[in-house]
Design an enzyme around this catalytic site. Structure first.
Site, mmCIF file in Angstrom:
data_model
loop_
_atom_site.group_PDB
_atom_site.id
_atom_site.type_symbol
_atom_site.label_atom_id
_atom_site.label_comp_id
_atom_site.label_asym_id
_atom_site.label_seq_id
_atom_site.Cartn_x
_atom_site.Cartn_y
_atom_site.Cartn_z
ATOM 1 C CD GLU A 89 37.688 143.427 41.574
ATOM 2 O OE1 GLU A 89 37.491 142.295 42.277
ATOM 3 O OE2 GLU A 89 36.700 144.172 41.345
ATOM 4 C CG ASP A 192 40.730 148.479 22.363
ATOM 5 O OD1 ASP A 192 40.256 148.012 21.403
ATOM 6 O OD2 ASP A 192 41.767 148.379 23.094
#
Length: 284
Positions: A89, A192
């Site tokens: 999305e 991360d």
């Protein structure tokens, strides 16, 4: 399978495909469709980074199921002999509210309370473009040593960037880990979490993406947030209020940042090599 065929296979009729700039690993596009929907598409070479998007989709799904932060929904993931695709999305960017950072910190603290019996992950994945080993370990010292610090230190030696003294310092660093970092239960990490992998969405809430998910020491995510610029003070205060940190976590930042610094040293060389060596020398 071409990009057009990949989209049509998943019943996506594109009327516009616009490049999205900012990343240096994948080709990324904003897809607008005939029915007004928008998607985010990433593509890359399958042979260069086998399984990268499958592992990313797995990480995104795990975060969506275990975090109150906004995580892009995975629409489809696929590949052929040469290319791989990840369709998600589209998240529309917005402006932070006054409580943006506070809510962000609180939500990450809740995510980190999602735990596991061991440190690691069910599959190896990637951090950036570098393969990330996630073999299960009962202790954080063993996980950080065997899956993070020593393998990357050895890679740097093979590249001619680390000396035998650097390797010895890495071994000493790993031996000292029980005294350097407090014991913590395994926490579900983004893996991360730097400023380039989060954003404020149109509704004013924080979204995170491009994960390198595993169950690890929660200070690893916090260390990463401060490696390239840092987050607002309100973020850390809200986190600590929701899930109090052991005293001295700021002083331990070099310990938790060593892994991403080693990753950058392997991938890019340059000053990251010396930065990693200095951390090892400081603690090893």
């Amino acid at each position: 399978m071409s990009r057009t065929n990949f989209l049509s296979t998943h019943q996506i009729e594109a009327v516009a495909v616009m490049p999205v700039h900012g990343g240096d690993i994948n080709d990324s596009f904003r897809i607008s469709t005939t029915n007004g929907q928008q998607y985010f598409l990433k593509e890359n070479n399958l042979q260069s980074f086998p399984g990268m998007f499958a592992r990313e989709a797995e990480g995104l799904t795990a975060l969506r199921e275990n975090s109150t932060l906004q995580i892009p929904n995975v629409i489809a993931c696929g590949n052929d002999d040469e290319q791989q695709w990840l369709l998600m999305e589209w998240l529309e960017p917005g402006s932070p509210t006054k409580v943006y950072w506070e809510n962000f910190g609180h939500a990450l603290a809740l995510q980190h309370q999602q735990s596991n019996k061991q440190f690691g992950w069910k599959n190896d994945n990637y951090i950036g473009s570098l393969p990330q080993v996630n073999d299960w370990q009962n202790k954080w010292q063993a996980f950080y040593t065997n899956n993070r610090i020593m393998p990357l230190s050895e890679q740097l030696r093979q590249q001619g960037k680390f000396s035998s003294k650097d390797i010895a310092a890495a071994e000493n660093f790993c031996n000292r880990l029980p005294e350097l970092m407090p014991e913590e239960p395994p926490a579900l990490l983004h893996g991360d979490l730097w400023s380039g992998n989060c954003m404020c969405t149109i509704n004013g809430s924080a979204a995170i993406y491009d994960p390198a998910v595993y169950y690890g020491h929660r200070e690893m995510d916090l260390g990463m947030t401060q490696l390239f610029g840092g987050f607002a003070t309100a973020f850390y205060l809200a986190y600590d209020n929701a899930y109090p940190l052991d005293a001295g976590w700021q002083e331990r930042l070099p310990v938790t940042q060593l892994y991403p610094v080693l990753v950058h040293a392997v991938l890019f060389g340059g000053h990251y090599v010396q930065q990693a060596a200095n951390i090892l020398k400081q603690y090893g």
